[in-house]
Design an enzyme around this catalytic site. Structure first.
Site, PDB file in Angstrom:
ATOM      1  N   GLU A 148     -32.943   2.668 -14.883  1.00  0.00           N
ATOM      2  CA  GLU A 148     -34.071   1.955 -15.475  1.00  0.00           C
ATOM      3  C   GLU A 148     -34.850   1.195 -14.413  1.00  0.00           C
ATOM      4  OE1 GLU A 148     -33.561  -0.164 -19.120  1.00  0.00           O
ATOM      5  OE2 GLU A 148     -31.914   1.111 -19.799  1.00  0.00           O
ATOM      6  N   GLU A 149     -34.128   0.576 -13.482  1.00  0.00           N
ATOM      7  CA  GLU A 149     -34.797  -0.179 -12.417  1.00  0.00           C
ATOM      8  C   GLU A 149     -35.699   0.721 -11.587  1.00  0.00           C
ATOM      9  OE1 GLU A 149     -33.645  -2.522  -8.254  1.00  0.00           O
ATOM     10  OE2 GLU A 149     -32.123  -2.287  -9.811  1.00  0.00           O
TER      11      GLU A 149
END
Length: 417
Positions: free
Chosen positions: A273-274
């Site tokens: 996600e990052e």
């Protein structure tokens, strides 16, 4: 020396948003094809906050080396923007990750790298594993106030002896009755001086470095936490970054996120996600730098004509715009696959690798076209040149991304025993 007219033009371009050009109109059309009406409406909400509460103050915050995270997070939290894909029962909107990507793409219109990075720590780095695997206790205590914008979070993974090598982390959290006693050191901690809690990766047992770590929610006012140094960085000036020491820091063992010993695995999931969020954040800065460069070069005269008339220059700008659109398509493809539940580790790593390298190309090429003005702090391109160089380093360096991609291709040599 630059002419007075050129200097005035450069300063005016830093202070105003340039979104009316033909290139940006085409890019907006691409966004409209990908994002749905609700997602575009959310982007408009974010843009109002950016235009009214953030961009007018960025220059001041950059000069001061700090921005009011609590104030900005509360604005975003009240608008529902800190938890678009977080559970409704903990204050979120319960929407899919595509909404999160739409938000991150819009946050790229903030006129610096430090503020959007700080926000992304809250939404895409410190809280994904908490939202997915945390108990009701840690969600109520740490996730809900983070989503509402009542607190600021930070992520404690990197250490002086291990940044991208997460398995090499040595910070320990040893059980003492119902508590964990934490000792060690973390480095490059964004939001550290303003954070209310940390999502900390620490060794909770001996043995296999991929199975002995846990993610732990740690209140930053716990005795034994020492913020030793505010790091003086090349860029991201308004985002505070620290070295942190943990000296017999005691927290309840129930603050562990999910299963004990699963921290490394959870962190790898958070990295997906990052890295996708980081990729989305880079699109608008590149678009804006290219568009502002075009506007400057139309006006800047050299040898009796606008600099933009130089074939090398306008061809190079066309190449850069093409590269940005190719990256956008890959990011959108990765987003659709992630929402569909597919493992996008390799594709997310490709996006992260490409956006870090393309940022360097765009910012360096455009800065060169600005000439002496590009070497001043009065124009956006110089700030983005400094700030976004971090993209190829933070969240996994380019070389780590290449290793992940090679592993997925089956061409990474196996380690010799």
């Amino acid at each position: 020396m630059q002419s007075l007219k050129a200097i005035k033009l450069g300063k005016s371009l830093l202070s105003r948003d340039v979104h009316t050009g033909r290139v940006l109109a085409q890019q907006a059309a691409v966004q409209a094809d990908f994002y749905e009406e609700d997602q575009r409406s959310m982007q408009k909400t974010a843009r109002r906050i950016i235009d009214e509460d953030i961009n007018p103050f960025v220059d001041q915050w950059e000069a001061e080396g700090k921005y009011p995270a609590h104030k900005i997070f509360k604005k975003l939290g009240d608008a529902g923007l800190l938890g678009v894909n977080k559970p409704v029962e903990y204050g979120g909107m319960g929407l899919n990750f595509k909404y999160n990507m739409a938000l991150n793409e819009e946050l790229g219109h903030i006129n610096c790298g430090g503020v959007p990075m700080s926000i992304a720590v809250q939404t895409d780095m410190a809280t994904p594993a908490l939202a997915r695997f945390g108990s009701d206790h840690v969600k109520k205590t740490f996730l809900e106030p983070s989503v509402l914008g009542d607190v600021v979070a930070c992520l404690g993974v990197s250490e002086p002896g291990g940044g991208s090598d997460v398995a090499a982390a040595t910070t320990s959290a040893v059980r003492r009755g119902d508590d964990l006693v934490i000792n060690g050191q973390k480095m490059w901690i964004t939001n550290a001086f303003q954070a209310d809690w940390m999502c900390l990766l620490a060794n909770t047992s001996e043995g296999n470095p991929h199975r002995n770590k846990s993610l732990i929610c740690v209140p930053m006012d716990t005795p034994g936490i020492h913020l030793a140094k505010k790091i003086d960085k090349m860029g991201m000036k308004c985002s505070d970054t620290a070295v942190i020491f943990f000296d017999d820091v005691r927290v309840p063992a129930k603050n562990i996120i999910g299963e004990e010993g699963m921290g490394f695995t959870y962190q790898m999931m958070q990295f997906q996600e990052e890295r996708m969020a980081a990729s989305a954040l880079t699109l608008a800065p590149m678009e804006n730098v290219i568009e502002q460069t075009i506007a400057y070069l139309r006006e800047r005269q050299a040898f009796g004509q606008p600099l933009l008339n130089n074939q090398y220059i306008h061809f190079r700008l066309a190449e850069l715009a093409t590269e940005v659109e190719m990256l956008r398509s890959t990011i959108y493809r990765a987003t659709d696959k992630f929402v569909a539940g597919e493992d996008v580790s390799q594709l997310a790593s490709m996006c992260k690798l490409k956006c870090g390298r393309l940022l360097r190309e765009v910012n360096d090429s455009c800065l060169q076209f600005w000439g002496g003005m590009g070497f001043t702090n009065d124009v956006l391109v110089s700030r983005m040149y400094r700030d976004l160089r971090l993209t190829s380093i933070g969240g996994g360096a380019d070389e780590v991304m290449l290793g992940i991609i090679c592993k997925g291709m089956g061409i990474l040599p196996k380690k010799t025993k």
